[in-house]
Design an enzyme around this catalytic site. Structure first.
Site, PDB file in Angstrom:
ATOM      1  N   HIS A   1     -11.460   2.053  -2.447  1.00  0.00           N
ATOM      2  CA  HIS A   1     -12.919   1.851  -2.506  1.00  0.00           C
ATOM      3  C   HIS A   1     -13.244   0.683  -3.444  1.00  0.00           C
ATOM      4  O   HIS A   1     -14.125  -0.138  -3.160  1.00  0.00           O
ATOM      5  CB  HIS A   1     -13.604   3.101  -3.049  1.00  0.00           C
ATOM      6  CG  HIS A   1     -13.764   4.216  -2.062  1.00  0.00           C
ATOM      7  ND1 HIS A   1     -14.273   4.034  -0.800  1.00  0.00           N
ATOM      8  CD2 HIS A   1     -13.515   5.553  -2.182  1.00  0.00           C
ATOM      9  CE1 HIS A   1     -14.320   5.206  -0.174  1.00  0.00           C
ATOM     10  NE2 HIS A   1     -13.867   6.130  -0.986  1.00  0.00           N
TER      11      HIS A   1
ATOM     12  N   HIS B   1     -12.776  -2.558  -1.836  1.00  0.00           N
ATOM     13  CA  HIS B   1     -13.859  -2.767  -0.872  1.00  0.00           C
ATOM     14  C   HIS B   1     -15.091  -3.332  -1.589  1.00  0.00           C
ATOM     15  O   HIS B   1     -15.807  -4.180  -1.046  1.00  0.00           O
ATOM     16  CB  HIS B   1     -14.188  -1.425  -0.199  1.00  0.00           C
ATOM     17  CG  HIS B   1     -14.926  -1.546   1.090  1.00  0.00           C
ATOM     18  ND1 HIS B   1     -15.437  -0.455   1.757  1.00  0.00           N
ATOM     19  CD2 HIS B   1     -15.269  -2.623   1.846  1.00  0.00           C
ATOM     20  CE1 HIS B   1     -16.035  -0.845   2.864  1.00  0.00           C
ATOM     21  NE2 HIS B   1     -15.952  -2.161   2.937  1.00  0.00           N
TER      22      HIS B   1
ATOM     23  N   HIS C   1      -6.595   6.015  -3.473  1.00  0.00           N
ATOM     24  CA  HIS C   1      -7.792   6.149  -2.631  1.00  0.00           C
ATOM     25  C   HIS C   1      -9.006   5.496  -3.291  1.00  0.00           C
ATOM     26  O   HIS C   1      -9.694   4.671  -2.681  1.00  0.00           O
ATOM     27  CB  HIS C   1      -8.068   7.637  -2.380  1.00  0.00           C
ATOM     28  CG  HIS C   1      -9.317   7.916  -1.608  1.00  0.00           C
ATOM     29  ND1 HIS C   1      -9.306   8.269  -0.277  1.00  0.00           N
ATOM     30  CD2 HIS C   1     -10.631   7.910  -1.979  1.00  0.00           C
ATOM     31  CE1 HIS C   1     -10.548   8.448   0.137  1.00  0.00           C
ATOM     32  NE2 HIS C   1     -11.376   8.240  -0.889  1.00  0.00           N
ATOM     33  N   GLU C   2      -9.258   5.863  -4.533  1.00  0.00           N
ATOM     34  CA  GLU C   2     -10.442   5.328  -5.203  1.00  0.00           C
ATOM     35  C   GLU C   2     -10.314   3.833  -5.450  1.00  0.00           C
ATOM     36  O   GLU C   2     -11.312   3.105  -5.407  1.00  0.00           O
ATOM     37  CB  GLU C   2     -10.707   6.083  -6.514  1.00  0.00           C
ATOM     38  CG  GLU C   2     -11.027   7.563  -6.337  1.00  0.00           C
ATOM     39  CD  GLU C   2     -12.187   7.824  -5.388  1.00  0.00           C
ATOM     40  OE1 GLU C   2     -13.065   6.939  -5.230  1.00  0.00           O
ATOM     41  OE2 GLU C   2     -12.222   8.909  -4.784  1.00  0.00           O
TER      42      GLU C   2
END
Length: 708
Positions: free
Chosen positions: A503, A506, A499-500
Site C-alpha cells: 500500500h 502505491h 502487505h502494508e
C-alpha cells in the site's frame, strides 16, 4: 488495509469527517493563539513534515476550525464565480482548494488512529461532526454541482486529456453519489444521515478501543508455562509496565492473542485469551457496540433508499470493479465452499490429535494450538523455532531489498524527522539514481492507545499539480519485545508487513497530476491488489535465505525453509472460512432493505453462521461487535475486496513465475508503470489488463490457497 479518514485533496468530500466555524472577526488574543499554534504557521521542518515534536492535542481543534473556515470560503468562491464554468476554474480549482484542511486533517488522523489518547479521542469526537457538516455543505451545494454538471454534460467538447476527463467524471460521480442530484428534502436528510454516521463511526471505534484495553488479561507463572521465551518476556515486561510485576500481560489484540493460542499448552489460559479477544465490543458494559451497529445499518439502509439503490451493498458496489453484489457473492461462495470442505478435513485431524490429550470437545480456543501440533508432525515445523529466524529488522531488510530488486528503490533511515510517538521510524525512499521519491513512516509496534489491525495512510499525497512529494505511514500491532531483546515475528506478521508496504508503494509511486486521482484513491476491490501481490515476495526462497537469520546471524536451516514453504497452504480451510464468513456476513448485512426493530448483532451473526455451516470451532475472523473495517474503516459492503483482489494478486504473481524470474525487470517495470503509478487516472480493470494482458479468474486464487 488503506485507512481513509480525511480529505487529502479537494475532491472536497469523498471522505471528510469534521467541522464548525470561528467568526471571521478575530481578536488580538485569537491571533496570538494562532501564532503559537504550530498547525497554523509555516512548517520549517525537514521536507515540510508535520512538526509533531511541537504539536499538542489542544492545537488541533482551533487549527481545524480555521482550516474549515478557509475551505468553506474557497468552495464558495468557486461555486459563485461569475465566469462560465471551465475545467480550470471549477474542477482544477477544487483540486487546488482545501490545502490547509488537508494538511491539518492528515496530520491529526494519522495520530488519532495510532495514538488514541483520551485527549486525541476528544478532539476526534468534536471535529467529526464538523467535518461531516462541511463535506455535506460542499457536496450538496447546488451552485457548485451545477458548474460540475454543466462541464460533465459538455465533456466531449472540452478538449480534455484522458486524465482530465477521468477527473471530471470521477468528480461528477462523487457529487451524484453524495446526493447532489436529489430533491431538496432528500438532500437535507442525506446530510443529516452523513453527519450521524460520522459520529457513530467515531463512537464505535472509541468503544472498541476502550473494551480492548479493558480486556487485558494478566496471567500467572503457571498459566504461561510452556510458552516460548520471547512471548513470556514480552508479557512480563508489559505487566511490569502496567504495575503488576510478576504477572504476564496479554492485550486483547490479534498480534498478542494468536501467538498465545498457537503456543500455550494451558487450555484454561487459552480460553481466557480467546474470550478476551473474541468478545471485544460484545461485553455487557458501557463499551458494547451493538447499538452503534444497529443504528449504522439503519442509516445506511435509509441513505441507499434515498439514493435510489436497492440496498447499501448495491450502492457501494456501483462504484467498484465488481459492480454488483451478485458478482461479489459469486466469487466469495466459489472460494468458500471448497474451503469449508477443507476446514472439516482439518477439524478431523485436530480432533484426532486433541483426543490424545483427553479432549473430546474441541473448542475455538483449541484450534490454533492443535493445528500447530498437526503442522509440527506433518512438516517438522515449530512456530517458536521458526520465529527465532524471523527478527523484525531482518524482515524489514528483506522488504527493502525486494523493493530495490523490483523497482530500483532504496530506503535510507532519517533521524532528523519529528515523529508522533516513541518507536516510529522514518525512511527516505530514493530512486536508483538518488532522486528522492518521498518519506515512509514506520509505526510497527502495538501500544495501548493504538487502534487494532494494520493499515496504511498518507500524510501527503503526491501530485504534479501542486508539486507535492509523498509521505506515507504504515501501522501494525507487533508485540514490543522486552528491553534489549529482538522483536520476533511470525510469517503471518511478515506477510502483513509486506502487505502494508505494498500500500505504501502505491501511495509513494503515483505520477498522477491531480491529488484526488493519486495513489490509493481507487476502488476498494482494486486498492488491495498492489498490496496483496507484494506479499508474495516474502516467501521467495532467495529473500528468506538472505534475511531469515537467528540472533547468531545463522540463516534458517534449509530443511526448515523448505518445510515452511511447503506448509504455506496448511490450515487454509480454517483461515479461508474465517475470512470469507466475515465477508459474506458483511455483504448480507448490507443487502438488507429493512432492519427488524429487535435486531441484535450477536443473535443475527449466530444465525447467519449456522446457515453458512461455519463450524463453531472456527467462527469469524472479525465478529460484528469488533468489525472495525465495516463500522469504522470505510469497508462496509467491501470486505469482499480482499478476496476479489486476491484473484488478481495470485494471477498477477503467476506472471512472474511464468517468466521464470520473480524479479523479472520487464514485468516489474510494467507492474510499476501500469499499477503503482497510475492511481485512479483510468478504470482499474484497464490497469490490470495493461499489466497482465487479461482479467483473472478464481483459479489462481484457489491454487494459491491450496484449495484446488
Amino acid at each position: 488495509m488503506v485507512f481513509r479518514a480525511c480529505l487529502l485533496s479537494t475532491a472536497i468530500a469523498a471522505t471528510l469527517l469534521a467541522t464548525s466555524l470561528p467568526s471571521a472577526a478575530q481578536s488580538v488574543e485569537t491571533r496570538a493563539e494562532q501564532a503559537a499554534n504550530p498547525l497554523t504557521t509555516a512548517w520549517n521542518t525537514p521536507d515540510g513534515v508535520p512538526p509533531y515534536d511541537r504539536i499538542r492535542p489542544e492545537h488541533y481543534e482551533p487549527a481545524f476550525d480555521l482550516a474549515i473556515a478557509e475551505a468553506r470560503e474557497e468552495s464558495a468562491r468557486i461555486a459563485n464565480d461569475p465566469a462560465a464554468p471551465t475545467f480550470e476554474n471549477t474542477i482544477e480549482a477544487m483540486e487546488r482548494a482545501g490545502r490547509q484542511l488537508a494538511r491539518v486533517s492528515s496530520t491529526f488522523f494519522t495520530v488519532a488512529s495510532a495514538d488514541a489518547t483520551p485527549a486525541n479521542q476528544a478532539v476526534q469526537k468534536n471535529v467529526a461532526p464538523k467535518l461531516a457538516r462541511l463535506s455535506n455543505e460542499m457536496m450538496l451545494d447546488q451552485a457548485l454541482f451545477q458548474r460540475v454538471d454543466t462541464l460533465y454534460n459538455t465533456r466531449a467538447e472540452l478538449g480534455l486529456t484522458p486524465e482530465q476527463m477521468r477527473l471530471l467524471e470521477q468528480t461528477h460521480k462523487r457529487f451524484v453519489r453524495a446526493g447532489a442530484a436529489l430533491s431538496p428534502e432528500a438532500r437535507t436528510r442525506v446530510a443529516a444521515i452523513n453527519e450521524e454516521l460520522a459520529n457513530l463511526g467515531v463512537a464505535f471505534g472509541q468503544k472498541l478501543l476502550a473494551d480492548q484495553k479493558a480486556n487485558d488479561v494478566f496471567l500467572s507463572e503457571a498459566e504461561v508455562e510452556g510458552l516460548p521465551a520471547d512471548q513470556r518476556s514480552a508479557a512480563a515486561a508489559a505487566a511490569t509496565a502496567a504495575g503488576q510485576p510478576g504477572a504476564f500481560l496479554f492485550p486483547a489484540t490479534r498480534s498478542s492473542a494468536e501467538p498465545f493460542l498457537t503456543a500455550a499448552p494451558n487450555r484454561a489460559a487459552r480460553e481466557k485469551i480467546w474470550r478476551a479477544f473474541t468478545y471485544r465490543g460484545d461485553n455487557d458494559n458501557a463499551n458494547n457496540t451493538s447499538e452503534e451497529i444497529k443504528r449504522l445499518v439503519q442509516l445506511r439502509i435509509e441513505r441507499a433508499e434515498l439514493m435510489g439503490a436497492a440496498s447499501h451493498a448495491d450502492f457501494v458496489l456501483e462504484d467498484s470493479m465488481a459492480k454488483t453484489t451478485d458478482a461479489a457473492m459469486e466469487l466469495l461462495m466459489a472460494v468458500y465452499q471448497p474451503a469449508l470442505v477443507r476446514a472439516r478435513e482439518e477439524l478431523r485431524d485436530i480432533e484426532a490429535l486433541a483426543a490424545k490429550d483427553g479432549i473430546t470437545d474441541v473448542q475455538p480456543w483449541d484450534w490454533r494450538y492443535y493445528a500447530e501440533q498437526v503442522r509440527r508432525e506433518r512438516f517438522a515445523l515449530d512456530e517458536a523455532e521458526v520465529k527465532q529466524y524471523m527478527p523484525l529488522d531482518g524482515i524489514v531488510d528483506a522488504m527493502f531489498e525486494t523493493t530495490q530488486k523490483l523497482f530500483g528503490l532504496t530506503a535510507h533511515e532519517r533521524t532528523d524527522i519529528p515523529v508522533y510517538a516513541d518507536g516510529v521510524r522514518v525512511f527516505e525512499i530514493r530512486e536508483a539514481d538518488g532522486r528522492k521519491v518521498g518519506l515512509f513512516y514506520a509505526d510497527w509496534f502495538a501500544r495501548p492507545t493504538k487502534r487494532p489491525g494494520a493499515w496504511m495512510n498518507s500524510i501527503r499525497v503526491p501530485n504534479a499539480l501542486l508539486g507535492d512529494t509523498p509521505i506515507v505511514v504504515n501501522n501494525q500491532n507487533i508485540t514490543p519485545p522486552a528491553s534489549g531483546e529482538r522483536a520476533l515475528i511470525s510469517l503471518d506478521e511478515a506477510q502483513t508487513l509486506f502487505h502494508e508496504f505494498g500500500h505504501g508503494l502505491h501511495g509513494l509511486l503515483s505520477t498522477a497530476r491531480y491529488p484526488s486521482l493519486s495513489g490509493t484513491a481507487v476502488s476498494r476491490d482494486f486498492v488491495e491488489f498492489p498490496s496483496q501481490v507484494y506479499e508474495h515476495w516474502i516467501t521467495e526462497p532467495a529473500i528468506l535465505r538472505a534475511h531469515a537469520r537467528n540472533a547468531a546471524g545463522e540463516p534458517m536451516p534449509e530443511p526448515m525453509l523448505e518445510a515452511l514453504l511447503k506448509a504455506q497452504t496448511f490450515n487454509q480451510g480454517f483461515l479461508t472460512v474465517q475470512q470469507l464468513s466475515s465477508a459474506i456476513l458483511d455483504m448480507r448485512l448490507h443487502q438488507m432493505t429493512e432492519l427488524p426493530q429487535d435486531f441484535d448483532a450477536r443473535t443475527w451473526e449466530a444465525a447467519q453462521l449456522r446457515e453458512l455451516g461455519v463450524p463453531e470451532e472456527i467462527g469469524m475472523r472479525h465478529r460484528l461487535p469488533h468489525f472495525s473495517h465495516i463500522f469504522d474503516g470505510g469497508y462496509s459492503a467491501s470486505y469482499y475486496a480482499y478476496t476479489w483482489a486476491e484473484a488478481m494478486d495470485a494471477d498477477g504473481f503467476d506472471a512472474f513465475k511464468e517468466a521464470g524470474n520473480v524479479f523479472d525487470p520487464e514485468l516489474a517495470a510494467r507492474l510499476r508503470r501500469e499499477v503503482y503509478e497510475v492511481g485512479n487516472t483510468r478504470d482499474p480493470a484497464e490497469s490490470y489488463r495493461a499489466f497482465r494482458g487479461r482479467m483473472p479468474t478464481a483459479d489462481a486464487l484457489l491454487r494459491n490457497r491450496g484449495l484446488k
